[in-house]
Write an enzyme that holds these catalytic residues in place. Structure first.
Site, short mmCIF file in Angstrom:
data_model
loop_
_atom_site.label_atom_id
_atom_site.label_comp_id
_atom_site.label_asym_id
_atom_site.label_seq_id
_atom_site.Cartn_x
_atom_site.Cartn_y
_atom_site.Cartn_z
N LYS A 168 0.86 -1.19 0.00
CA LYS A 168 0.00 0.00 0.00
C LYS A 168 0.89 1.24 0.00
O LYS A 168 1.61 1.48 0.97
CB LYS A 168 -0.89 0.03 1.25
CG LYS A 168 -1.96 1.11 1.14
CD LYS A 168 -2.40 1.68 2.46
CE LYS A 168 -1.45 2.67 3.03
NZ LYS A 168 -1.28 3.91 2.25
N GLU A 244 10.95 1.18 9.52
CA GLU A 244 11.90 2.26 9.21
C GLU A 244 11.16 3.55 9.52
O GLU A 244 10.27 3.96 8.77
CB GLU A 244 12.28 2.23 7.72
CG GLU A 244 13.02 0.98 7.28
CD GLU A 244 14.45 0.94 7.78
OE1 GLU A 244 14.93 1.92 8.39
OE2 GLU A 244 15.08 -0.11 7.59
N CYS A 278 14.22 11.10 6.16
CA CYS A 278 14.36 10.58 7.52
C CYS A 278 15.80 10.73 8.01
O CYS A 278 16.04 10.74 9.20
CB CYS A 278 13.93 9.13 7.54
SG CYS A 278 14.69 8.19 6.23
N GLU A 379 11.19 15.91 15.12
CA GLU A 379 11.62 15.81 13.72
C GLU A 379 10.98 16.98 12.96
O GLU A 379 9.78 17.25 13.14
CB GLU A 379 11.12 14.47 13.17
CG GLU A 379 11.60 14.16 11.78
CD GLU A 379 11.06 12.81 11.27
OE1 GLU A 379 9.94 12.43 11.64
OE2 GLU A 379 11.78 12.15 10.50
P1 NAD Z 1 3.05 8.35 7.83
O1 NAD Z 1 3.42 7.41 8.90
O2 NAD Z 1 1.96 9.30 8.07
O3 NAD Z 1 2.69 7.58 6.49
C1 NAD Z 1 3.49 6.56 5.99
C2 NAD Z 1 2.58 5.50 5.39
O4 NAD Z 1 1.77 4.98 6.42
C3 NAD Z 1 1.64 6.01 4.31
O5 NAD Z 1 1.49 5.02 3.32
C4 NAD Z 1 0.33 6.17 5.05
O6 NAD Z 1 -0.80 6.03 4.22
C5 NAD Z 1 0.40 5.01 6.01
N1 NAD Z 1 -0.42 5.16 7.22
C6 NAD Z 1 -0.73 6.28 7.90
N2 NAD Z 1 -1.51 5.98 8.95
C7 NAD Z 1 -1.69 4.64 8.94
C8 NAD Z 1 -2.40 3.72 9.77
N3 NAD Z 1 -3.06 4.12 10.86
N4 NAD Z 1 -2.36 2.40 9.45
C9 NAD Z 1 -1.67 1.98 8.38
N5 NAD Z 1 -1.00 2.79 7.56
C10 NAD Z 1 -1.00 4.11 7.84
O7 NAD Z 1 4.41 9.08 7.51
P2 NAD Z 1 4.66 10.16 6.39
O8 NAD Z 1 4.34 11.49 6.93
O9 NAD Z 1 4.04 9.76 5.11
O10 NAD Z 1 6.22 9.97 6.16
C11 NAD Z 1 7.14 10.69 6.85
C12 NAD Z 1 7.78 9.87 7.96
O11 NAD Z 1 8.41 8.70 7.42
C13 NAD Z 1 8.86 10.60 8.67
O12 NAD Z 1 8.78 10.42 10.05
C14 NAD Z 1 10.13 9.98 8.12
O13 NAD Z 1 11.24 10.15 8.96
C15 NAD Z 1 9.73 8.58 7.91
N6 NAD Z 1 10.59 7.93 6.92
C16 NAD Z 1 11.48 7.00 7.36
C17 NAD Z 1 12.33 6.38 6.47
C18 NAD Z 1 13.30 5.34 6.97
O14 NAD Z 1 13.80 4.59 6.16
N7 NAD Z 1 13.57 5.27 8.27
C19 NAD Z 1 12.29 6.69 5.12
C20 NAD Z 1 11.36 7.64 4.69
C21 NAD Z 1 10.52 8.25 5.61
#
Ligand code: NAD
Length: 475
Positions: A168, A244, A278, A379
């Site tokens: 997804k 991650e 990230c 962050e």
């Molecule tokens: P997010 O957690 O809001 O969304 C990430 C994914 O999770 C999206 O596909 C979203 O639709 C899904 N999601 C959101 N709520 C959910 C739920 N309740 N159940 C299941 N899925 C759900 O994060 P974001 O704002 O899209 O991304 C930014 C974050 O991701 C930052 O904190 C960043 O540091 C982190 N990130 C980490 C890495 C890594 O490799 N460590 C890489 C890229 C981004």
């Protein structure tokens, strides 16, 4: 959506819109899937698991290698879709497509190196043999900031290991994921092995992933907050989990380094993807004796940066993903200024030159940042560089580790012993020593503490999709 080898609409017939974050224009419509669609996809992945895991590693490798070649052939198209949907400059999009393709190539090779082990047994009539087998159906959730490479970083090792997958993508960037799945389809990967479920509301899909017993592994990249929800849900059926999550990277510049060279590196990595990474430095610690030349060089470089559409030459700052991201940055900057930080440049939303339709924020530099400020703890995920001074190595190591995150850290020093002490002492999963890009498909990427568990990339990356089985034989 792509389920069981077919491009299909959502079961309920719904769609959602996708927008260009540079100008707010609608650029596409995507199927809005729900629980039923994700259940169907999981069942298809389960049916495909037996035959796919029964192929030889050489056969699975061929598919991945074909996907790699196709991705390289379509590199320019994939980059254009990414710039339109995510907003990053074309140069960065091209780089990300290459990074994404690298995972396909690397795991095409690694598929053939899932070795077992023969272990000396305690009894003379006993033999021990260790096998590694695929965990089964994998459910994956990916973020919007690296919308292509985060897909292949999960799909490639899962397929190499013999798993099948349901993915997804983030609701802000489903088009990039669709383009990657078109490539997987063209590579001839059998029906049901790779499945894509798009949805505006991620919650029911996430719930299906954790509650359906056919799913044996959850792999997630995104925020720490959502990672915790998924990990708690997965605990009920003791599913394997890789996370991650967020980061809060320290960038440490010692007095024995060249402040000009360090400032160049800090600007490049801080403003990468407009700070929406990230591994983006979130606290820049500079020794008090060299802070002036460092800040001067940093400011000069930042003031040359231009924001705008990623399709325009010379643009290095794209938009933030949405208005919530913009508000978070505005809140952190005003909180820092209220608490005594000094604004060196930036510090405002960009509304001129036709930028008002996107979520653009000026690249910003703050000095005199202290631990009481929000930006020191949270962050940022935006183009704000907070600079903090320090005096001793011991002090800066304590400050750098004073966070519940532990993803990336950077150190600039010419002293080899100090470099080693910092490498060993920093509680982060990825340490760049005079290096702003310590990442590659061949290297393990991941965090400590609340930045996650498990690693992606490298040998460790395929181990996340394998079970270890011990055989004891009496002979
Ligand atoms: P997010 O957690 O809001 O969304 C990430 C994914 O999770 C999206 O596909 C979203 O639709 C899904 N999601 C959101 N709520 C959910 C739920 N309740 N159940 C299941 N899925 C759900 O994060 P974001 O704002 O899209 O991304 C930014 C974050 O991701 C930052 O904190 C960043 O540091 C982190 N990130 C980490 C890495 C890594 O490799 N460590 C890489 C890229 C981004």
């Amino acid at each position: 959506m792509f389920i069981d080898g077919q491009w299909v609409s959502a079961n309920n017939g719904a769609f959602f819109d996708v927008f260009n974050p540079s100008n707010g224009e609608k650029i596409g419509e995507v199927a809005d899937g729900d629980r039923n669609d994700s259940q169907r996809a999981i069942e298809a992945a389960q049916r495909a698991f037996g035959p796919w895991s029964g192929l030889t590693a050489y056969q699975r490798s061929e598919y991945l290698y074909r996907a790699y070649q196709l991705m390289m052939e379509h590199r320019e198209h994939l980059a254009r879709v990414m710039t339109e949907e995510q907003g990053k400059p074309m140069k960065a999009s091209r780089g990300e497509v290459q990074y994404g393709a690298d995972f396909l190539l690397w795991y095409a090779e690694e598929a053939k190196r899932v070795y077992g082990e023969i272990i000396p047994a305690p009894r003379s009539d006993q033999r021990f043999m260790v096998l590694h087998q695929p965990v089964g159906v994998v459910a994956a959730i990916t973020p919007w900031n690296y919308p292509t490479s985060m897909v292949t970083r999960k799909v490639a090792p899962a397929l190499a290991a013999g798993c099948t997958i349901v993915l997804k993508p983030a609701e802000a960037t489903p088009l990039c994921a669709i383009e990657v799945f078109k490539i997987l389809e063209q590579a001839g990967i059998p029906a049901g092995v790779v499945n894509l479920v798009t949805a505006l509301n991620p919650v029911p899909i996430g719930e299906t992933f954790v509650t359906n017993p056919l799913v044996r592994k959850i792999t997630f990249t995104g925020s720490t907050e959502v990672g915790k929800i998924l990990a708690k849900g997965a605990a009920d059926q003791v599913k394997r989990v890789s996370l991650e999550l967020g980061g809060h990277a320290p960038f440490i510049v010692f007095e024995d380094s060249d402040p000009i060279y360090a400032a160049k590196g800090a600007v490049l990595v801080k403003f990468l993807n407009t700070g929406q990474a990230c591994i983006s430095p979130n606290r820049i610690f500079v020794h008090s004796s060299i802070v002036d030349p460092f800040v001067e060089e940093f400011k000069t470089r930042v003031s040359r940066m231009r924001a705008g559409s990623g399709f325009e030459d010379g643009v290095s700052i794209g938009p933030l993903v949405d208005s919530a991201a913009l508000q978070k940055v505005e809140r952190q900057v005003s909180n820092a200024l209220d608490n005594g930080a000094i604004l060196v440049c930036g510090g405002r939303r960009l509304l001129d030159d036709n930028l008002e339709k996107g979520y653009f924020y000026a690249p910003t530099v703050l000095i005199d940042v202290t631990p009481e400020m929000l930006i020191y703890r949270e962050e940022t995920f935006g183009p704000v560089a907070p600079i903090i001074t320090f005096d001793t190595e011991e002090e800066v190591l304590t400050m750098a580790n004073d966070t519940h995150y532990g993803l990336a850290a950077y150190v600039y020093t010419h002293n080899l012993s100090r470099a080693m002490r910092m490498f060993e002492g920093l509680r982060f999963g990825i340490i760049g020593i005079n290096d702003i890009n310590p990442t590659a498909a061949a290297a393990p990427f991941g965090g400590m503490k609340e930045s996650g568990m498990g690693r992606e990339g490298g040998r460790d990356g395929i181990a996340e999709y394998l079970e270890t089985k011990l055989g004891g034989f009496s002979v």
